[in-house]
Design a protein around this motif. Structure first.
Motif, PDB file in Angstrom:
ATOM      1  N   ALA A  41      51.375  51.762  58.925  1.00 45.78           N
ATOM      2  CA  ALA A  41      51.579  51.523  57.505  1.00 45.78           C
ATOM      3  C   ALA A  41      51.709  50.039  57.201  1.00 45.78           C
ATOM      4  O   ALA A  41      52.041  49.217  58.077  1.00 45.78           O
ATOM      5  CB  ALA A  41      52.831  52.255  57.025  1.00 45.78           C
ATOM      6  N   TRP A  95      56.555  47.387  55.250  1.00 47.65           N
ATOM      7  CA  TRP A  95      57.810  47.872  55.817  1.00 47.65           C
ATOM      8  C   TRP A  95      58.399  46.763  56.664  1.00 47.65           C
ATOM      9  O   TRP A  95      57.705  45.819  57.046  1.00 47.65           O
ATOM     10  CB  TRP A  95      57.598  49.134  56.655  1.00 47.65           C
ATOM     11  CG  TRP A  95      56.725  48.922  57.876  1.00 47.65           C
ATOM     12  CD1 TRP A  95      55.361  48.957  57.931  1.00 47.65           C
ATOM     13  CD2 TRP A  95      57.169  48.616  59.206  1.00 47.65           C
ATOM     14  NE1 TRP A  95      54.925  48.697  59.208  1.00 47.65           N
ATOM     15  CE2 TRP A  95      56.007  48.491  60.011  1.00 47.65           C
ATOM     16  CE3 TRP A  95      58.419  48.442  59.797  1.00 47.65           C
ATOM     17  CZ2 TRP A  95      56.079  48.196  61.372  1.00 47.65           C
ATOM     18  CZ3 TRP A  95      58.484  48.153  61.156  1.00 47.65           C
ATOM     19  CH2 TRP A  95      57.318  48.039  61.928  1.00 47.65           C
ATOM     20  N   CYS A  99      61.044  51.087  54.374  1.00 49.86           N
ATOM     21  CA  CYS A  99      59.739  51.076  53.716  1.00 49.86           C
ATOM     22  C   CYS A  99      59.852  50.296  52.415  1.00 49.86           C
ATOM     23  O   CYS A  99      60.787  50.496  51.639  1.00 49.86           O
ATOM     24  CB  CYS A  99      59.276  52.507  53.447  1.00 49.86           C
ATOM     25  SG  CYS A  99      57.663  52.592  52.642  1.00 49.86           S
ATOM     26  N   ARG A 122      55.164  59.021  55.332  1.00 51.14           N
ATOM     27  CA  ARG A 122      55.372  57.759  56.037  1.00 51.14           C
ATOM     28  C   ARG A 122      56.473  57.994  57.064  1.00 51.14           C
ATOM     29  O   ARG A 122      57.614  58.306  56.711  1.00 51.14           O
ATOM     30  CB  ARG A 122      55.696  56.629  55.048  1.00 51.14           C
ATOM     31  CG  ARG A 122      54.509  56.373  54.108  1.00 51.14           C
ATOM     32  CD  ARG A 122      54.839  55.441  52.966  1.00 51.14           C
ATOM     33  NE  ARG A 122      54.857  54.040  53.336  1.00 51.14           N
ATOM     34  CZ  ARG A 122      53.778  53.282  53.488  1.00 51.14           C
ATOM     35  NH1 ARG A 122      52.572  53.794  53.343  1.00 51.14           N
ATOM     36  NH2 ARG A 122      53.894  52.000  53.797  1.00 51.14           N
ATOM     37  N   LEU A 175      56.406  51.948  61.406  1.00 49.55           N
ATOM     38  CA  LEU A 175      56.119  52.906  60.330  1.00 49.55           C
ATOM     39  C   LEU A 175      54.637  53.252  60.323  1.00 49.55           C
ATOM     40  O   LEU A 175      53.774  52.363  60.325  1.00 49.55           O
ATOM     41  CB  LEU A 175      56.528  52.325  58.976  1.00 49.55           C
ATOM     42  CG  LEU A 175      56.555  53.325  57.813  1.00 49.55           C
ATOM     43  CD1 LEU A 175      57.601  54.403  58.057  1.00 49.55           C
ATOM     44  CD2 LEU A 175      56.840  52.608  56.491  1.00 49.55           C
ATOM     45  N   TYR A 176      54.350  54.553  60.281  1.00 52.89           N
ATOM     46  CA  TYR A 176      52.977  55.051  60.268  1.00 52.89           C
ATOM     47  C   TYR A 176      52.775  55.977  59.079  1.00 52.89           C
ATOM     48  O   TYR A 176      53.716  56.602  58.582  1.00 52.89           O
ATOM     49  CB  TYR A 176      52.664  55.819  61.560  1.00 52.89           C
ATOM     50  CG  TYR A 176      52.531  54.943  62.779  1.00 52.89           C
ATOM     51  CD1 TYR A 176      51.277  54.512  63.219  1.00 52.89           C
ATOM     52  CD2 TYR A 176      53.654  54.518  63.477  1.00 52.89           C
ATOM     53  CE1 TYR A 176      51.158  53.694  64.333  1.00 52.89           C
ATOM     54  CE2 TYR A 176      53.534  53.694  64.593  1.00 52.89           C
ATOM     55  CZ  TYR A 176      52.288  53.283  65.011  1.00 52.89           C
ATOM     56  OH  TYR A 176      52.157  52.469  66.103  1.00 52.89           O
ATOM     57  N   THR A 177      51.515  56.079  58.631  1.00 48.38           N
ATOM     58  CA  THR A 177      51.169  57.043  57.590  1.00 48.38           C
ATOM     59  C   THR A 177      50.629  58.308  58.253  1.00 48.38           C
ATOM     60  O   THR A 177      49.924  58.242  59.261  1.00 48.38           O
ATOM     61  CB  THR A 177      50.113  56.479  56.625  1.00 48.38           C
ATOM     62  OG1 THR A 177      48.861  56.359  57.323  1.00 48.38           O
ATOM     63  CG2 THR A 177      50.514  55.117  56.105  1.00 48.38           C
TER      64      THR A 177
END
Length: 287
Positions: free
Chosen positions: A4, A7, A19, A39, A46-48
């Motif tokens: 992401a 963040w 975030c 998220r 942090l990843y989507t």
């Protein structure tokens, strides 16, 4: 998963992250997800969860977005994912916005652009990011909009506008038109019904109006946001930006967690008359 943007790591050393995409500024522990549900904190990064995951795709009339005053008669290749950062009890697309993640298919940005180009002969002008909340699909929307703009396509957002100014300003150079959903014109409504705040949406509205074509939609719900005073305040505020901004007043029907009866037609007509005292383009929807 896709890493992401927007963040920061927390400073306490336990891999918690914050975030910065939207005004919730969620503090997310390891293996946790934000309020948007898309998220996720994976080992301190942090990843989507929804990058490129398309739950709905259709070639729609542009008036369906709704955009009434932007290239009428044309069509737009419309894509949606899952996830949303508000929690409106009346949500019309709750199965993809708030339900369990539905089945989806991966569609890379360049493939989305190619599909949109294939539809040009059918009156398509570009890509609309719609159905759920596209700003919670941020990284994919940004990548796809950049590729679409390079290919000469139009990019459209149908959004709640609940995003922080910095990421919005990064996206706006690639957006041509927006339909912004202003749920109501009181902080109380946003806090109680949507679990959010009005003020960030108004900030987004100003940024949209400066950068691209803007139209606004408000769903009129009996007893909650339908008073002439509130409609007047909203219309007056929009007119202060530009009285030519189209306002779509949409009729509520029971959905998701709301079982109030549909908005009476006379309420809709009264609201349109009040808004028309300030705005040049007021339209009724779902009538």
């Amino acid at each position: 998963m896709h890493e992401a943007m927007y963040w920061i790591p927390m400073k306490d050393g336990d891999n918690e992250v914050r975030c910065l995409l939207c005004p919730h500024v969620c503090e997310i522990p390891p293996d946790g997800i934000g309020l948007c549900r898309v998220r996720k904190n994976v080992e301190g990064r942090l990843y989507t969860l929804n990058y490129g995951e398309v739950t709905a795709a259709a070639l729609d009339p542009i008036e369906k977005k709704p955009l009434k005053n932007y290239m009428p008669g044309k069509y737009i290749f419309s894509l949606g994912a899952f996830g949303c950062n508000l929690a409106c009890g009346f949500c019309q697309n709750w199965t993809i916005a708030h339900g369990e993640a539905p089945s989806s298919s991966f569609l890379a940005p360049e493939k989305a652009v190619a599909l949109a180009q294939d539809l040009l002969a059918q009156g398509n002008i570009g890509i609309a990011f719609t159905y759920s909340e596209p700003l919670m699909w941020y990284e994919y929307v940004l990548d796809t909009a950049q590729a679409g703009k390079k290919a000469g396509l139009k990019n459209i957002l149908v959004t709640n506008g609940y995003i922080n100014p910095k990421p919005l300003k990064e996206l706006l150079p690639y957006i041509d038109a927006v339909n912004l959903d202003i749920k109501a014109y009181t902080e109380g409504f946003y806090n109680d019904v949507c679990k959010g705040k009005l003020s960030p949406v108004l900030t987004s509205a100003k940024l949209f109006a400066e950068a691209c074509h803007l139209e606004v939609t408000t769903l009129i719900i009996p007893g909650l946001n339908d008073s002439p005073e509130e409609i007047r305040s909203l219309a007056r505020w929009l007119a202060g930006i530009n009285p030519d901004i189209p306002l779509h007043l949409s009729r509520y029907f029971p959905n998701y967690k709301f079982d109030l009866p549909p908005t009476p037609r006379q309420t809709m007509e009264r609201a349109a008359k009040v808004a028309g005292e300030y705005l040049h383009n007021v339209y009724l929807g779902n009538i």
